[in-house]
Structure formats: C-alpha cells, structure tokens
Design an enzyme around this catalytic site. Structure first.
Site, PDB file in Angstrom:
ATOM      1  N   GLY A   9      50.481  57.099  11.153  1.00  0.00           N
ATOM      2  CA  GLY A   9      49.271  57.728  10.612  1.00  0.00           C
ATOM      3  C   GLY A   9      49.507  59.208  10.336  1.00  0.00           C
ATOM      4  N   GLN A  13      44.181  62.582   8.792  1.00  0.00           N
ATOM      5  CA  GLN A  13      43.625  63.816   9.375  1.00  0.00           C
ATOM      6  C   GLN A  13      44.290  64.153  10.711  1.00  0.00           C
ATOM      7  OE1 GLN A  13      39.187  65.169  10.207  1.00  0.00           O
ATOM      8  NE2 GLN A  13      39.846  63.793  11.845  1.00  0.00           N
ATOM      9  N   LEU A  58      52.840  49.262   9.852  1.00  0.00           N
ATOM     10  CA  LEU A  58      52.305  48.555  11.034  1.00  0.00           C
ATOM     11  C   LEU A  58      52.192  47.047  10.789  1.00  0.00           C
ATOM     12  CD1 LEU A  58      49.619  51.179  12.128  1.00  0.00           C
ATOM     13  CD2 LEU A  58      51.613  50.439  13.474  1.00  0.00           C
ATOM     14  N   SER A  83      40.791  52.915   9.011  1.00  0.00           N
ATOM     15  CA  SER A  83      39.889  53.628   9.928  1.00  0.00           C
ATOM     16  C   SER A  83      38.467  53.776   9.401  1.00  0.00           C
ATOM     17  CB  SER A  83      40.463  55.015  10.241  1.00  0.00           C
ATOM     18  OG  SER A  83      40.293  55.873   9.135  1.00  0.00           O
ATOM     19  N   SER A 127      38.763  54.049  20.078  1.00  0.00           N
ATOM     20  CA  SER A 127      37.611  54.660  19.395  1.00  0.00           C
ATOM     21  C   SER A 127      36.298  54.392  20.114  1.00  0.00           C
ATOM     22  CB  SER A 127      37.532  54.070  17.983  1.00  0.00           C
ATOM     23  OG  SER A 127      36.276  54.333  17.417  1.00  0.00           O
ATOM     24  N   GLU A 129      33.822  53.617  18.635  1.00  0.00           N
ATOM     25  CA  GLU A 129      33.224  52.464  17.939  1.00  0.00           C
ATOM     26  C   GLU A 129      33.272  51.209  18.829  1.00  0.00           C
ATOM     27  OE1 GLU A 129      32.031  51.083  14.678  1.00  0.00           O
ATOM     28  OE2 GLU A 129      31.143  53.059  14.789  1.00  0.00           O
ATOM     29  N   TYR A 151      36.180  46.596  12.474  1.00  0.00           N
ATOM     30  CA  TYR A 151      37.011  47.730  12.917  1.00  0.00           C
ATOM     31  C   TYR A 151      36.899  47.907  14.432  1.00  0.00           C
ATOM     32  CZ  TYR A 151      38.201  52.623  13.874  1.00  0.00           C
ATOM     33  OH  TYR A 151      38.720  53.777  14.424  1.00  0.00           O
ATOM     34  N   LYS A 194      31.737  63.847   3.230  1.00  0.00           N
ATOM     35  CA  LYS A 194      30.928  63.497   2.062  1.00  0.00           C
ATOM     36  C   LYS A 194      29.795  64.519   1.915  1.00  0.00           C
ATOM     37  CE  LYS A 194      28.183  59.771   0.050  1.00  0.00           C
ATOM     38  NZ  LYS A 194      27.699  58.390   0.162  1.00  0.00           N
ATOM     39  N   GLU A 283      24.790  48.419  12.585  1.00  0.00           N
ATOM     40  CA  GLU A 283      24.981  49.867  12.777  1.00  0.00           C
ATOM     41  C   GLU A 283      25.256  50.183  14.251  1.00  0.00           C
ATOM     42  OE1 GLU A 283      25.962  52.885  12.107  1.00  0.00           O
ATOM     43  OE2 GLU A 283      24.500  53.367  10.522  1.00  0.00           O
TER      44      GLU A 283
END
Ligand code: NAP
Ligand code: GDD
Length: 334
Positions: A9, A13, A58, A83, A127, A129, A151, A194, A283
């Site tokens: 990666g 970022q 990967l 991601s 994460s 998440e 994800y 964004k 969500e």
C-alpha cells in the site's frame, strides 16, 4: 546496519506518511507495488525518491514470497487493501480477496521465510469499520465486532487471522485498529477530501454545489501523519499486542461540512445538496475511539485536532486548485 521495512500500500495515503516517518528514523524502506505500469507508482517515486520498489500483488502468493525473500525485511506493514467502503459492495469478492485473503498471503510469505531463520515483525492495518453497529461507546480493544460492509467483514477476517498466526506460530504479528485518519493526501473519494475539494472548487468559482449522502453519521477523525507513528510504535513494543488508535472525539459529517465551509468563509447550507444514491446499504452510524491503551503503553498521542485538520485540508486544496493542479492527475499529489 539500517533496519529494513517492507510496506504494502506504498502508493496510498498511509504508505506515503509511513515511508517518510521510517526514512526519517533511519530505515531502509521498500514499497510493494503492483501492476505493469501503475501511474501511482511513478507519482510515489517522484515524492519518495528514497523508497525502493519491489513488485508484488496481494492477490499473488508467489509474488509476496519473492518480495519478502528479496527484501529480507525486519518489519512488514500490510497497508494494501481495497479501502473504499462503497466499492466493497460493488466488488465484494475482490474486496475479500485483496483486503481479507491478502492478509493470509502476506502472513504465509512471512511464515515461510521465517522458517528459514528470518525474524520478521508484522503490522496489519485493521479498521474501526470492524466495530460497525457498535455495542458500546467509546470502542476499545475488547469491544465486539459487528461489521456493516463487505470491507468491514474482510478486515475482521484479517484481524482474527493476524491474532491466530501470533497464537499458532508465535509470530510478532499485531493489528492496529485505526479510526478514520485523513490528510491533504487522502483519496478524493473519501468524505473529508471530497468536502475539502468541493469547498475549494466552490470558493474559486469552479463549482456551485456539493452533493453528499448521509450527514448524520459520526466518525472519529484524526491526522494520518499521527497515526503512522502509532503503527511504528506497535512494532517496537516488547510484546505483540493489538491497539485502538483514534482521538477519542467524534463529529458528524454535518459538523465536518460546516467546519470546512467556515474555513473558506462560506455558509454550507447554500451549497450542499443531498443525494440519496450516496447513502450506503448499511451504515456505520457512530465511531469513537478509546485510545487509552495506546496512550499508556505506547506513549502515543494525536497532535492535530479536528478543526485544525479540516482547515489544513481546505487550505491545501485551495492552494492546489489555485496553482492549477488537478487532484485526479498523478502529478498533483500535495
Ligand atoms: P489507500 O490510500 O486507499 O491505499 C490503499 C493501497 O492499497 C494503495 O497503495 C493500493 O495500491 C494498494 N492496493 C490495492 N490493491 C492492492 C493489491 N491487490 N495488491 C497490493 N496493493 C494493493 O488507503 P489508506 O487510507 O492509505 O489506508 C491504508 C490501510 O489502512 C488500508 O488497508 C485501509 O483499509 C486501512 N485503514 C485506513 C483507515 C483510514 O482512515 N485511512 C482507517 C483504518 C484502516 P495501488 O496504487 O496499486 O492501487
Ligand atoms: N465517501 C463519502 N462520500 N462518504 C459520505 C458521503 C459522500 O458523498 N456523504 C456522506 N458520507 C458519509 C458516509 O456514509 C460515512 O458514514 C462517512 O461519510 C465517512 O465515509 P468515508 O470517508 O468514505 O469513510 P468510511 O468511514 O466509510 O471508511 C474510512 O474509514 C475506515 C475506518 O473507520 C476508510 O478509510 C476505510 O478504509 C477505513 O477502514
């Protein structure tokens, strides 16, 4: 001899900030890059000239074994992934392969090379998440997982597998459960960037509105430059353990939008337009970290507050667009 790190990666970022941090700490840094002619690799080479590149993917077990054999790293940071959460519904199988099975392939590559005498420490980019529909707030290392996207499910697989390889093979393998972290280098598809790009375009008269989805979701947003320090610290610890990394503060997308427009002297309500198609099938409503363990055991602290981060991103995008940069072009990475 300099310690050697291998980062998957590297074009993302976190890869960029981590590479800078490790180079500044005296490491020899290698980045795993995929593809025959990946423009993000050329961009990375320009900005991180001291990073050496090894080819690999990967999705390809053999390539990972070859990369580890070639680099002989002391530390491997597995940051490579699909991601972007919405993409994980559109390409669920690919997400499972890269974000989930990719962890297995990298751990296997390390296990094979370790059986030949190498001692390699492994960091997995887990994460927040994984917490998904949260069972408690704030979330810590013992909070249960209820992922809400393919994800998040793939990340949970990688997380448990890392734990399992630690327990099964005695590997120094750890996961950082990182909450959202952002920067001027954040991909333009994520909400913070964004918004900062949208605000900059509106301020400069290049756009008249900004379409967004769910404004009520809450996230714990920090600065990526702070979070890569935590990754490094985890691999320097005496024992391999998992850590939650976040600021402990949560803000809604609405608050993010308001702060970003204020940073440019604008009123968000005149420009933001709701777009139902940007809402997600499921969500994650609320994320907020309890980073106490990282603070007490690693001495890690975030240094950039939410408002500062938002202003930094808006200012960076105003500069980028004023200078004629195109955030979608490779050369425009700030
Ligand atoms: P990012 O900017 O989206 O970067 C993802 C990286 O993964 C890119 O370098 C990409 O390389 C690479 N990649 C994609 N598919 C690959 C494959 N098949 N083989 C090898 N590499 C592949 O992500 P980020 O924000 O830096 O995040 C780094 C890691 O932390 C990710 O695993 C992410 O899921 C996780 N994470 C991020 C956050 C956050 O808020 N940023 C929070 C928690 C966890 P290409 O240039 O080849 O596409
Ligand atoms: N991307 C995006 N675009 N998100 C929007 C928009 C929009 O137009 N409008 C509202 N949102 C809301 C999303 O519904 C979500 O609740 C929140 O903004 C944040 O979305 P993202 O910035 O895309 O990030 P994320 O939280 O889904 O995922 C990021 O953080 C995870 C850590 O919790 C990614 O970096 C993941 O890779 C990372 O694991």
């Amino acid at each position: 001899m300099a310690r050697r790190a291998l980062i998957t990666g590297i074009t993302g970022q976190d890869g960029s900030y981590l590479a800078e941090h490790l180079l500044a700490s005296g490491y020899e840094v290698w980045g795993l890059a995929r593809g025959q002619a990946n423009p993000r690799v050329s961009r990375m080479r320009k900005l991180l000239a001291d990073v050496q590149v090894v080819r690999g993917d990967l999705l390809d077990q053999g390539s990972l074994i070859s990369a580890v054999e070639k680099v002989q790293p002391d530390e491997v940071y597995n940051l490579g992934a699909i991601s972007f959460v919405p993409m994980s519904w559109e390409q669920a199988e690919l997400t499972a392969e890269v974000t989930g099975m990719g962890v297995l392939r990298m751990l296997e590559a390390i296990r094979v090379c370790s059986s030949r005498g190498a001692s390699i420490r492994f960091y997995q980019a887990s994460s927040s998440e994984m917490f998904g529909q949260v069972s408690e707030t704030p979330q810590n290392e013992r909070t249960s997982f209820h992922p809400r996207s393919p994800y998040g499910v793939a990340k949970a697989y990688g997380h448990f597998l890392t734990q399992n390889y630690r327990e099964s093979y005695g590997m120094f393998a750890v996961s950082g459960i990182l909450f959202n972290h952002e920067s001027p280098r954040r991909g333009a598809e994520f909400v913070t960037r964004k918004v900062s790009l949208g605000v900059a375009r509106i301020k400069l008269g290049l756009a008249s509105e900004l379409k967004l989805g769910n404004l009520e979701a809450r996230r714990d947003w920090g600065f990526a430059g702070d979070y890569v320090r935590a990754m490094h610290l985890m691999l320097q610890a005496d024992t391999p353990e998992d850590y939650v990394i976040g600021t402990g503060r949560t803000h809604s997308v609405r608050e993010l939008v308001e702060a970003a427009f204020v940073a440019a002297g604008l009123d968000w309500e005149q420009y933001v337009v709701g777009d139902q198609s940007l809402h997600r099938p499921a969500e994650v409503d609320l994320l907020c970290a309890d980073p106490k363990k990282a603070r007490t055991q690693l001495g890690w602290e975030p240094t950039v507050a939410f408002e500062e981060l938002v202003a930094m991103m808006v200012e960076s995008d105003l500069r980028l667009l004023t200078d004629g940069g195109d955030p979608d072009q490779d050369s425009s990475w700030p």
